[in-house]
Motif scaffolding. Structure first.
Motif, PDB file in Angstrom:
ATOM      1  N   ALA A  74      24.513 -66.876  -3.928  1.00  0.00           N
ATOM      2  CA  ALA A  74      23.446 -66.194  -3.196  1.00  0.00           C
ATOM      3  C   ALA A  74      23.292 -66.788  -1.812  1.00  0.00           C
ATOM      4  O   ALA A  74      23.125 -66.074  -0.822  1.00  0.00           O
ATOM      5  CB  ALA A  74      22.131 -66.293  -3.975  1.00  0.00           C
ATOM      6  N   ALA A  75      23.348 -68.141  -1.730  1.00  0.00           N
ATOM      7  CA  ALA A  75      23.232 -68.797  -0.427  1.00  0.00           C
ATOM      8  C   ALA A  75      24.378 -68.389   0.479  1.00  0.00           C
ATOM      9  O   ALA A  75      24.218 -68.243   1.690  1.00  0.00           O
ATOM     10  CB  ALA A  75      23.208 -70.310  -0.608  1.00  0.00           C
ATOM     11  N   GLY A  76      25.549 -68.202  -0.135  1.00  0.00           N
ATOM     12  CA  GLY A  76      26.696 -67.803   0.669  1.00  0.00           C
ATOM     13  C   GLY A  76      26.591 -66.384   1.184  1.00  0.00           C
ATOM     14  O   GLY A  76      27.249 -66.027   2.156  1.00  0.00           O
ATOM     15  N   ARG A  77      25.751 -65.570   0.512  1.00  0.00           N
ATOM     16  CA  ARG A  77      25.598 -64.182   0.940  1.00  0.00           C
ATOM     17  C   ARG A  77      24.518 -64.022   1.988  1.00  0.00           C
ATOM     18  O   ARG A  77      24.395 -62.969   2.599  1.00  0.00           O
ATOM     19  CB  ARG A  77      25.257 -63.300  -0.262  1.00  0.00           C
ATOM     20  CG  ARG A  77      26.416 -63.117  -1.253  1.00  0.00           C
ATOM     21  CD  ARG A  77      26.130 -61.950  -2.182  1.00  0.00           C
ATOM     22  NE  ARG A  77      24.883 -62.141  -2.913  1.00  0.00           N
ATOM     23  CZ  ARG A  77      24.836 -62.653  -4.146  1.00  0.00           C
ATOM     24  NH1 ARG A  77      25.932 -63.048  -4.746  1.00  0.00           N
ATOM     25  NH2 ARG A  77      23.678 -62.785  -4.772  1.00  0.00           N
ATOM     26  N   THR A  78      23.672 -65.014   2.185  1.00  0.00           N
ATOM     27  CA  THR A  78      22.566 -64.916   3.127  1.00  0.00           C
ATOM     28  C   THR A  78      22.733 -65.930   4.252  1.00  0.00           C
ATOM     29  O   THR A  78      23.622 -66.770   4.237  1.00  0.00           O
ATOM     30  CB  THR A  78      21.224 -65.152   2.417  1.00  0.00           C
ATOM     31  OG1 THR A  78      21.221 -66.461   1.832  1.00  0.00           O
ATOM     32  CG2 THR A  78      21.000 -64.104   1.332  1.00  0.00           C
ATOM     33  N   ALA A  79      21.844 -65.831   5.232  1.00  0.00           N
ATOM     34  CA  ALA A  79      21.896 -66.715   6.400  1.00  0.00           C
ATOM     35  C   ALA A  79      20.559 -67.420   6.557  1.00  0.00           C
ATOM     36  O   ALA A  79      19.577 -67.093   5.879  1.00  0.00           O
ATOM     37  CB  ALA A  79      22.238 -65.909   7.648  1.00  0.00           C
ATOM     38  N   PRO A 122      22.411 -60.738   5.989  1.00  0.00           N
ATOM     39  CA  PRO A 122      23.183 -60.634   7.241  1.00  0.00           C
ATOM     40  C   PRO A 122      22.869 -59.332   7.988  1.00  0.00           C
ATOM     41  O   PRO A 122      22.633 -58.293   7.383  1.00  0.00           O
ATOM     42  CB  PRO A 122      24.639 -60.657   6.754  1.00  0.00           C
ATOM     43  CG  PRO A 122      24.594 -61.409   5.473  1.00  0.00           C
ATOM     44  CD  PRO A 122      23.289 -61.026   4.836  1.00  0.00           C
ATOM     45  N   GLY A 123      22.872 -59.425   9.307  1.00  0.00           N
ATOM     46  CA  GLY A 123      22.587 -58.261  10.143  1.00  0.00           C
ATOM     47  C   GLY A 123      22.107 -58.692  11.514  1.00  0.00           C
ATOM     48  O   GLY A 123      22.161 -59.867  11.889  1.00  0.00           O
ATOM     49  N   LEU A 144      23.367 -62.316  12.577  1.00  0.00           N
ATOM     50  CA  LEU A 144      23.574 -63.264  11.486  1.00  0.00           C
ATOM     51  C   LEU A 144      24.645 -62.749  10.528  1.00  0.00           C
ATOM     52  O   LEU A 144      24.639 -61.574  10.147  1.00  0.00           O
ATOM     53  CB  LEU A 144      22.271 -63.501  10.732  1.00  0.00           C
ATOM     54  CG  LEU A 144      21.067 -63.955  11.587  1.00  0.00           C
ATOM     55  CD1 LEU A 144      19.821 -64.066  10.737  1.00  0.00           C
ATOM     56  CD2 LEU A 144      21.373 -65.271  12.282  1.00  0.00           C
ATOM     57  N   THR A 145      25.546 -63.631  10.141  1.00  0.00           N
ATOM     58  CA  THR A 145      26.601 -63.295   9.190  1.00  0.00           C
ATOM     59  C   THR A 145      26.366 -64.049   7.884  1.00  0.00           C
ATOM     60  O   THR A 145      25.567 -64.993   7.821  1.00  0.00           O
ATOM     61  CB  THR A 145      27.985 -63.655   9.758  1.00  0.00           C
ATOM     62  OG1 THR A 145      28.006 -65.061  10.065  1.00  0.00           O
ATOM     63  CG2 THR A 145      28.270 -62.872  11.026  1.00  0.00           C
TER      64      THR A 145
END
Length: 580
Positions: A29-34, A84-85, A113-114
């Motif tokens: 989950a952390a890897g999918r968010t920023a 991300p966005g 943000l990626t």
């Protein structure tokens, strides 16, 4: 006993496996968010600002969300779990305003943000806001409660000069006011006197009856016993009037005040009765029982400053009018709403005999055809169209939208049809409004009215019916790239504007604007085919780039670019530095 040990062993293993599974899930989950981390500090000085609200607002609400954080005692903040966005970041704190590195007012910043990205060391500068405060009294020094004091700033917006209200407040029972939250800069201060209810009541009670007016054969004056009222047709009344600092009723003689960060600037007014003008006229063919509204709008301030007292026979009177340029707007409610607008220049004498002839507005209707859109993802009902004045009268249109049945925005039906009812006479063009949700690159490719091309010229409405055909394409050009400063370093929060060729510079819908993100990257979407000049500023005030005089000072400093439909171009641009 062996069974018990075995049970405990299995329980331990299961717990360890579950913990590991949760850790892996958390890591995924952390890897999918920023995340975004930074500090909020005072400008100048650099002291930390605690209890500041940090907001991240997704540019595309369909893909991202909104996130908040509050700074600690060290001014630090951290926002986690961000999808991300592309986001707009704003920081708010009572008594402060966000500024950029050159100390000019900043309207937030853009962050891209990626997945898995950790943006650190974001520095946000907050500057103490200025305050204008004072007292309003009459000629005897007594307080004038309920007077409205406004702080004004001259800007260039939507293609023309504009007096923008930066703040306003009504005086209290002591005649005092305080207008806070002002950015450093030059301002003008005005005061509108409180409503003269005594005069209005007297005017209403002394107004002649409809029968008396009919017998007299002409519109009579409203007579009052107020010593400040007029005593005959054409004479000038006396009343409190709008006054500008340092004490003039003529805007051209007003003096600007210069505010610095944290200033508490005193501005006091002492109002005395002076010459006041009256605009008298009539509304033609006002039906019995019909409801009419007459408004006087200042062209200087783009605000409705006065309303009229309308008698049953359609005659009206607008009191306490200062010299200047106005637009008179009249609407009549009924089964078929009527309207009219008329320019009016008020000099040093009363205006008598103004005749207004409201008419039924036009019916603009047509069909929107979608071209090159993503199959199966969009239908026409996801679009809105906006009717824009080609004469720069959008403020007047806003006032006329108060009349029954008229709105500048039309929702397109699923079959592509749309309409505007009761459209006031004038010259117009159509632009896309809102976000269709599936593509950022839609633009109006073509428009025809009455069988004639109106893509660039727009079309006229003078009553009756106007058929308009609009073609929208999803293949607007895309221009992206990176912005750097004079040293070649990536520049965040730079303003990138694609300025159309000279013949189209009066059309706001042909401009495109973007702000560079933390890495200097920018993207201009839905650019119509044509030739443009790309200009980049470290900072620019308001919408000054719509002003032809402002653009002249940057001749030769932009990059000329020609794009075709569906084309994508990438550029490296250098920003025009902000003077120190």
């Amino acid at each position: 006993m062996k069974i018990s040990y075995l049970f405990l062993f299995l329980l331990a293993v299961t717990g360890a496996m579950l913990a590991q599974s949760q850790a892996d899930a958390g890591g995924t989950a952390a890897g999918r968010t920023a995340s975004v981390q930074g500090r909020v500090a005072k400008d100048p000085g650099g002291e930390p600002v605690k209890k500041a609200l940090v907001e991240l607002i997704a540019e595309n609400q369909n893909e991202g969300g909104d996130y908040t954080a509050v700074t600690g005692s060290d001014g630090g903040f951290r926002v986690e779990g961000v999808v991300p966005g592309r986001y707009h970041m704003f920081v708010e704190r009572t008594g402060y305003l966000e500024v950029e590195k050159h100390h000019a007012r900043a309207d937030g910043r853009v962050l891209t943000l990626t997945a898995g990205q950790e943006v650190k060391d974001v520095l946000v500068r907050l500057q103490a806001a200025a305050v204008v405060e004072g007292r309003v009294t009459d000629e005897d020094g007594d307080p004038l409660p309920d007077a409205q004091v406004a702080v004004l700033q001259q800007t260039f917006m939507a293609g023309r000069n504009h007096w923008q209200q930066a703040g306003a407040e009504r005086t209290n029972d002591l005649g005092e006011y305080r207008i806070a939250g002002l950015a450093a800069g030059n301002y003008y201060v005005s005061v509108n006197p409180p409503p003269d209810f005594k005069s209005l009541i007297a005017a209403a009670s002394n107004a002649p009856s409809a029968d008396a007016q009919a017998n007299d054969g002409r519109a009579n004056d409203a007579r009052t016993n107020d010593p400040r009222s007029n005593d005959g047709r054409g004479s000038v009344t006396t009343a409190y009037a709008t006054t500008y600092y340092p004490g003039t009723q003529d805007l051209r003689q007003a003096a600007a005040i210069e505010l610095h960060a944290g200033d508490e600037f005193p501005v006091n007014f002492s109002l005395a009765p002076g010459p006041s003008l009256v605009v008298r006229g009539s509304i033609a063919n006002l039906a019995v029982g019909a409801s009419a509204l007459v408004m006087l709008q200042s062209k200087d301030f783009n605000l409705t400053l006065n309303g009229a007292d309308i008698r049953k026979d359609g005659t009206f009177e607008i009191r306490d009018v200062a010299p200047g340029a106005y637009m008179v707007v009249a609407t009549v409610s009924g089964a078929t709403p009527l309207m009219t607008r008329q320019a009016l220049q008020v000099g040093s004498e009363n205006v008598e005999g103004l005749r207004l002839v409201p008419q039924a507005g036009g019916w603009v209707h047509g069909r929107l055809r979608l071209e090159s859109g993503p199959a199966g993802r969009l239908d026409a009902s996801q679009f809105f169209l906006s009717l824009r004045s080609a004469d720069g009268d959008d403020d007047v249109l806003g006032a006329l939208s108060l009349s029954e049945g008229f709105s500048t925005v039309a929702h397109v039906r699923s079959d592509g049809s749309f309409e505007w009812k009761n459209v006031p006479p004038g010259h117009y063009y159509v632009e896309l409004a809102g976000d269709p949700g599936a593509s950022a690159d839609w633009f109006v490719k073509a428009a025809a009215a009455g069988g004639r091309d109106a893509t660039d010229t727009g079309f006229s409405v003078g009553g009756g019916s106007v058929a308009v055909e609009v073609v929208a394409s999803a293949k607007g050009a895309v221009v992206d790239g990176a912005v750097s400063d004079a040293k070649g370093e990536a520049l965040a929060n730079a303003t990138v504007v694609a300025v159309p060729e000279v013949r189209l510079r009066g059309r706001v819908d042909h401009y495109r604007k973007a702000v560079s993100d933390q890495s200097g990257h920018f993207t201009l979407h839905s650019v119509p085919p044509g030739e443009y000049t790309l200009l980049v500023w470290e900072s620019v005030e308001g919408e000054a780039y719509y002003n032809p005089e402002f653009l002249k000072s940057y001749d030769g400093k932009g990059k000329v670019l020609r794009v075709s439909e569906g084309e994508r171009k990438s550029l490296q641009l250098t920003a025009i530095p902000t003077p120190e």
